[in-house]
Write a protein that holds these residues in place. Structure first.
Motif, mmCIF file in Angstrom:
data_model
loop_
_atom_site.group_PDB
_atom_site.id
_atom_site.type_symbol
_atom_site.label_atom_id
_atom_site.label_comp_id
_atom_site.label_asym_id
_atom_site.label_seq_id
_atom_site.Cartn_x
_atom_site.Cartn_y
_atom_site.Cartn_z
ATOM 1 N N CYS A 172 0.858 -1.187 0.000
ATOM 2 C CA CYS A 172 0.000 0.000 0.000
ATOM 3 C C CYS A 172 0.896 1.239 0.000
ATOM 4 O O CYS A 172 1.594 1.499 0.988
ATOM 5 C CB CYS A 172 -0.880 0.003 1.244
ATOM 6 S SG CYS A 172 -1.663 1.618 1.477
ATOM 7 N N THR A 174 0.202 4.257 0.434
ATOM 8 C CA THR A 174 -0.154 5.204 1.515
ATOM 9 C C THR A 174 0.542 4.809 2.817
ATOM 10 O O THR A 174 1.206 5.631 3.464
ATOM 11 C CB THR A 174 -1.688 5.192 1.730
ATOM 12 O OG1 THR A 174 -2.310 5.498 0.491
ATOM 13 C CG2 THR A 174 -2.100 6.179 2.796
ATOM 14 N N HIS A 175 0.392 3.545 3.197
ATOM 15 C CA HIS A 175 1.002 3.114 4.465
ATOM 16 C C HIS A 175 2.527 3.056 4.381
ATOM 17 O O HIS A 175 3.215 3.221 5.389
ATOM 18 C CB HIS A 175 0.411 1.761 4.896
ATOM 19 C CG HIS A 175 -0.984 1.902 5.448
ATOM 20 N ND1 HIS A 175 -2.100 1.862 4.647
ATOM 21 C CD2 HIS A 175 -1.431 2.138 6.713
ATOM 22 C CE1 HIS A 175 -3.188 2.056 5.393
ATOM 23 N NE2 HIS A 175 -2.807 2.214 6.650
ATOM 24 N N ALA A 197 -0.428 0.976 14.936
ATOM 25 C CA ALA A 197 -0.105 0.902 13.500
ATOM 26 C C ALA A 197 -1.005 -0.095 12.777
ATOM 27 O O ALA A 197 -1.407 -1.121 13.343
ATOM 28 C CB ALA A 197 1.350 0.479 13.316
ATOM 29 N N HIS A 198 -1.301 0.219 11.517
ATOM 30 C CA HIS A 198 -2.060 -0.698 10.652
ATOM 31 C C HIS A 198 -1.073 -1.734 10.100
ATOM 32 O O HIS A 198 0.069 -1.387 9.770
ATOM 33 C CB HIS A 198 -2.702 0.106 9.507
ATOM 34 C CG HIS A 198 -3.747 -0.661 8.768
ATOM 35 N ND1 HIS A 198 -3.434 -1.605 7.815
ATOM 36 C CD2 HIS A 198 -5.102 -0.636 8.856
ATOM 37 C CE1 HIS A 198 -4.567 -2.123 7.342
ATOM 38 N NE2 HIS A 198 -5.592 -1.549 7.953
ATOM 39 N N GLU A 200 -0.646 -2.862 7.270
ATOM 40 C CA GLU A 200 -0.123 -2.584 5.922
ATOM 41 C C GLU A 200 1.188 -1.779 5.990
ATOM 42 O O GLU A 200 1.816 -1.540 4.968
ATOM 43 C CB GLU A 200 -1.151 -1.790 5.100
ATOM 44 C CG GLU A 200 -2.319 -2.628 4.621
ATOM 45 C CD GLU A 200 -3.398 -1.812 3.921
ATOM 46 O OE1 GLU A 200 -3.142 -0.669 3.516
ATOM 47 O OE2 GLU A 200 -4.514 -2.331 3.779
ATOM 48 N N CYS A 201 1.578 -1.356 7.214
ATOM 49 C CA CYS A 201 2.804 -0.542 7.358
ATOM 50 C C CYS A 201 4.067 -1.391 7.166
ATOM 51 O O CYS A 201 4.023 -2.625 7.196
ATOM 52 C CB CYS A 201 2.858 0.061 8.764
ATOM 53 S SG CYS A 201 1.681 1.382 9.048
ATOM 54 N N THR A 234 -1.523 5.176 10.414
ATOM 55 C CA THR A 234 -2.424 4.695 9.370
ATOM 56 C C THR A 234 -2.954 5.910 8.614
ATOM 57 O O THR A 234 -2.492 7.034 8.825
ATOM 58 C CB THR A 234 -3.562 3.807 9.930
ATOM 59 O OG1 THR A 234 -4.230 3.178 8.821
ATOM 60 C CG2 THR A 234 -4.586 4.579 10.729
ATOM 61 N N GLU A 235 -3.925 5.673 7.735
ATOM 62 C CA GLU A 235 -4.459 6.757 6.894
ATOM 63 C C GLU A 235 -5.091 7.847 7.780
ATOM 64 O O GLU A 235 -5.715 7.537 8.802
ATOM 65 C CB GLU A 235 -5.508 6.146 5.950
ATOM 66 C CG GLU A 235 -5.584 6.810 4.605
ATOM 67 C CD GLU A 235 -6.476 8.034 4.544
ATOM 68 O OE1 GLU A 235 -6.379 8.796 3.573
ATOM 69 O OE2 GLU A 235 -7.268 8.228 5.480
ATOM 70 N N ALA A 258 0.353 10.287 5.100
ATOM 71 C CA ALA A 258 -0.414 9.041 4.927
ATOM 72 C C ALA A 258 -1.864 9.331 4.521
ATOM 73 O O ALA A 258 -2.800 9.136 5.297
ATOM 74 C CB ALA A 258 -0.358 8.211 6.208
ATOM 75 N N CYS A 260 -4.635 8.513 1.478
ATOM 76 C CA CYS A 260 -4.942 7.713 0.278
ATOM 77 C C CYS A 260 -5.758 8.603 -0.665
ATOM 78 O O CYS A 260 -6.947 8.835 -0.425
ATOM 79 C CB CYS A 260 -5.716 6.452 0.649
ATOM 80 S SG CYS A 260 -6.187 5.508 -0.822
#
Ligand code: 13P
Ligand code: SF4
Length: 304
Positions: A172, A174-175, A197-198, A200-201, A234-235, A258, A260
């Motif tokens: 991702c 964004t992440h 944290a998400h 996807e990081c 995250t976003e 971050a 999207c």
């Protein structure tokens, strides 16, 4: 047109047309004012599966509207801005997946919901960031292919020592813009803050986080944790909503990069136009839909 009257008109049209608006937490926050449900990918797909509405307006990205159509084929599914794609979902196509599978012919494929209908149709089971560990754990095979996100795949592998996970190389963007240094800089400034944290990081970000979870996991943890201050990786839509909804705690963006862009296309005007014209409509060819449905419903059967 005045904002208030746009909101009113959307609400009236929703009743007139028996429509429901599903909005992801990364959307522009003004959309929450007309949304029936706001949440993460898992929650929204569950709502799409059970709604009695005739029309689903998906304020999100393409794969989310496609997932809603897969789950509710008799409903009209609208995506107000057709250009709202997910860059990660577009990182693997059918030919690439088949090639990946041919290298590990006896291993099942878990696909992240951030994928096209074709990829879901060619996978054994779907997952979201909220249930990925649970889904992978449920499979009897010890070697599992994970597409398209190497971030989530690597995170899941770190949680399950008895499974070998071979991740595709998608990510991702964004992440990935959240860097380990962003977290350490913020942590130096706010040493008492809890880092969330998400998955996807970057793994380096995940390693220094106090809590790793999906959008819904992060929101839940923010409410239940005794910490008063959080650094959020995250976003930024998630941070905006946390600040709006939890007034007695402080939420700090790990970085303001971050964002999207594809999630931010939708405006209230777009939603109004979409509801009025009942366009753009999302459809999935029936043969693909049926196979993709199997992989999503297997997931929903494990994690309702
Ligand atoms: P979740 O909604 O599962 O947290 O996923 C985040 C995301 O990137 C959605 O595209
Ligand atoms: Fe796709 Fe990343 Fe945007 Fe989610 S945040 S929609 S994974 S590009």
């Amino acid at each position: 047109m005045q904002r208030i009257s746009i909101i009113e008109e959307i609400k009236e049209l929703k009743i007139e047309k028996n429509a429901v608006i599903l909005a992801h937490c990364y959307q522009n926050i003004e959309i929450d004012e007309v949304a029936d449900f706001v949440g993460d990918s898992l929650f929204l797909s569950q709502q799409a599966a059970i709604t009695n509405a005739d029309i689903i307006v998906f304020a999100g990205v393409y794969f989310m509207a496609e997932t809603a159509k897969i789950l509710s084929p008799d409903k009209k599914v609208l995506l107000p801005r057709l250009e709202s794609g997910c860059l990660m979902a577009d990182m693997i196509n059918l030919k690439e997946l088949r090639n990946f599978k041919s290298q590990y012919p006896s291993s099942p494929v878990v696909c992240y919901v951030n994928s096209t209908a074709e990829i879901k149709a060619e996978s054994d089971i779907c997952c979201t960031s909220a249930n990925a560990v649970e889904i992978v754990k449920s499979l009897s095979s010890n070697k599992i292919l994970f597409v398209p996100d190497r971030g989530l795949g690597t995170y899941v592998a770190s949680q399950l020592s008895n499974k070998e996970i071979i991740s595709y190389y998608g990510y991702c963007p964004t992440h990935m813009r959240i860097l380990p240094n962003d977290i350490t800089d913020m942590k130096n400034k706010y040493p008492d803050a809890e880092v969330m944290a998400h998955p996807e990081c970057h793994m380096e970000v995940i390693k220094i986080a106090d809590y790793v979870g999906s959008t819904s996991g992060i929101i839940k943890r923010a409410k239940t944790s005794s910490s008063k201050r959080f650094i959020i990786a995250t976003e930024n839509g998630v941070v905006e909503r946390l600040r709006r909804d939890i007034k007695d705690k402080e939420f700090i963006l790990a970085t303001d990069k971050a964002v999207c862009e594809n999630m931010k296309w939708n405006t209230l005007e777009d939603i109004l136009h979409s509801l009025k014209t009942e366009t753009p409509e999302i459809n999935v060819p029936e043969d693909i839909r049926e196979k993709a449905y199997t992989s999503i419903s297997r997931m929903l059967a494990i994690h309702v």
